[in-house]
Design an enzyme around this catalytic site. Structure first.
Site, PDB file in Angstrom:
ATOM      1  N   ARG A  59       0.822  -1.216   0.000  1.00 22.54           N
ATOM      2  CA  ARG A  59       0.000   0.000   0.000  1.00 22.54           C
ATOM      3  C   ARG A  59       0.849   1.256   0.000  1.00 22.54           C
ATOM      4  O   ARG A  59       0.380   2.328  -0.396  1.00 22.54           O
ATOM      5  CB  ARG A  59      -0.988  -0.034   1.173  1.00 22.54           C
ATOM      6  CG  ARG A  59      -2.079  -1.091   0.983  1.00 22.54           C
ATOM      7  CD  ARG A  59      -3.031  -1.120   2.155  1.00 22.54           C
ATOM      8  NE  ARG A  59      -2.369  -1.507   3.374  1.00 22.54           N
ATOM      9  CZ  ARG A  59      -2.214  -2.772   3.786  1.00 22.54           C
ATOM     10  NH1 ARG A  59      -2.722  -3.767   3.073  1.00 22.54           N
ATOM     11  NH2 ARG A  59      -1.586  -3.049   4.903  1.00 22.54           N
ATOM     12  N   GLU A  96       4.012  -9.840  15.788  1.00 25.35           N
ATOM     13  CA  GLU A  96       3.257 -10.401  16.913  1.00 25.35           C
ATOM     14  C   GLU A  96       3.525 -11.903  17.034  1.00 25.35           C
ATOM     15  O   GLU A  96       3.762 -12.428  18.114  1.00 25.35           O
ATOM     16  CB  GLU A  96       1.777 -10.113  16.690  1.00 25.35           C
ATOM     17  CG  GLU A  96       0.939 -10.257  17.930  1.00 25.35           C
ATOM     18  CD  GLU A  96      -0.521  -9.939  17.648  1.00 25.35           C
ATOM     19  OE1 GLU A  96      -0.814  -9.431  16.543  1.00 25.35           O
ATOM     20  OE2 GLU A  96      -1.348 -10.229  18.513  1.00 25.35           O
TER      21      GLU A  96
HETATM   22  P1  AMP Z   1       2.931  -1.939  11.658  1.00 29.53           P
HETATM   23  O1  AMP Z   1       2.159  -2.558  12.783  1.00 29.53           O
HETATM   24  O2  AMP Z   1       3.081  -0.432  11.857  1.00 29.53           O
HETATM   25  O3  AMP Z   1       4.240  -2.604  11.393  1.00 29.53           O
HETATM   26  O4  AMP Z   1       2.017  -2.124  10.371  1.00 29.53           O
HETATM   27  C1  AMP Z   1       2.180  -3.191   9.492  1.00 29.53           C
HETATM   28  C2  AMP Z   1       1.556  -2.875   8.135  1.00 29.53           C
HETATM   29  O5  AMP Z   1       0.171  -3.121   8.210  1.00 29.53           O
HETATM   30  C3  AMP Z   1       1.751  -1.467   7.659  1.00 29.53           C
HETATM   31  O6  AMP Z   1       2.100  -1.512   6.292  1.00 29.53           O
HETATM   32  C4  AMP Z   1       0.412  -0.797   7.837  1.00 29.53           C
HETATM   33  O7  AMP Z   1       0.141   0.016   6.720  1.00 29.53           O
HETATM   34  C5  AMP Z   1      -0.570  -1.953   7.891  1.00 29.53           C
HETATM   35  N1  AMP Z   1      -1.595  -1.786   8.931  1.00 29.53           N
HETATM   36  C6  AMP Z   1      -1.499  -2.159  10.222  1.00 29.53           C
HETATM   37  N2  AMP Z   1      -2.616  -1.892  10.899  1.00 29.53           N
HETATM   38  C7  AMP Z   1      -3.471  -1.329  10.011  1.00 29.53           C
HETATM   39  C8  AMP Z   1      -4.809  -0.807  10.097  1.00 29.53           C
HETATM   40  N3  AMP Z   1      -5.513  -0.817  11.242  1.00 29.53           N
HETATM   41  N4  AMP Z   1      -5.359  -0.305   8.977  1.00 29.53           N
HETATM   42  C9  AMP Z   1      -4.661  -0.283   7.816  1.00 29.53           C
HETATM   43  N5  AMP Z   1      -3.415  -0.756   7.675  1.00 29.53           N
HETATM   44  C10 AMP Z   1      -2.815  -1.262   8.754  1.00 29.53           C
END
Ligand code: AMP
Length: 172
Positions: A59, A96
């Site tokens: 994305r 996780e």
């Molecule tokens: P992170 O937990 O910051 O490492 O996020 C992992 C990936 O998942 C990233 O590319 C975020 O864009 C996506 N992501 C995590 N949580 C969400 C959410 N609630 N909505 C949209 N994208 C998410």
């Protein structure tokens, strides 16, 4: 900002139960939404001399490409393992459950570059922290970190390096 917030869709229990997924496809499909994203993101970095925008799969490729185009910079993808065709460097990080790995082409960033790393959403920050380490190992002059959305309740900023300049357009 109101226009942006109005066009971001909350999808409940995706990709698993309990997660409220911030869906940007409803914003990107609107010509005005795409235009505002490109303009607003680029305004943050106009005077920074950015030479490369790094987008995180998948994305982060959309906003990252628009940002690069607006700034007159190049675009570099960070991808999941085995997707990039030429010689890569890799970074593994804890999730996780278990670990994940991301890759970048070894020749994608040089020591002369000034880089923005872009992803759509800052959640826990784990993915961006790994991307930052990956890009940092290539010794560019400076690295900025950028998101369209920041989920403040998850405190993802705490996972990012203290010396990094982190900017997001919208907070939820
Ligand atoms: P992170 O937990 O910051 O490492 O996020 C992992 C990936 O998942 C990233 O590319 C975020 O864009 C996506 N992501 C995590 N949580 C969400 C959410 N609630 N909505 C949209 N994208 C998410």
């Amino acid at each position: 900002m109101e226009y942006l917030k109005k066009h971001i869709r909350d999808v409940y229990d995706f990709p698993k139960k309990g997660i409220v997924f911030k869906d940007l496809t409803t914003l990107f499909k609107e010509p005005r939404g795409l235009h505002i994203i490109g303009w607003d993101l680029s305004q943050l970095y106009r005077d920074k001399g950015i030479t490369k925008v790094v987008g995180i799969e998948s994305r982060g490729f959309i906003g990252g490409s628009i940002l690069a185009f607006e700034l007159g910079a190049g675009f570099v993808p960070v991808r999941k393992p085995g997707k990039l065709p030429a010689d890569t460097i890799k970074m593994s990080y804890d999730k996780e459950y278990g670990t994940d790995t991301i890759e970048i082409h070894r020749d994608a960033i040089t020591e002369d570059d000034i880089v923005v790393i872009h992803d759509d959403v800052l959640a826990t920050g784990g993915t961006m922290a790994a991307a930052y380490d990956l890009v940092k190992s290539m010794k560019p002059k400076k690295i900025y970190i950028n998101f369209i959305i920041e989920l403040t309740a998850l405190n993802g900023r705490a996972a990012l390096p203290a010396d990094a300049e982190v900017t997001s357009l919208i907070s939820f």
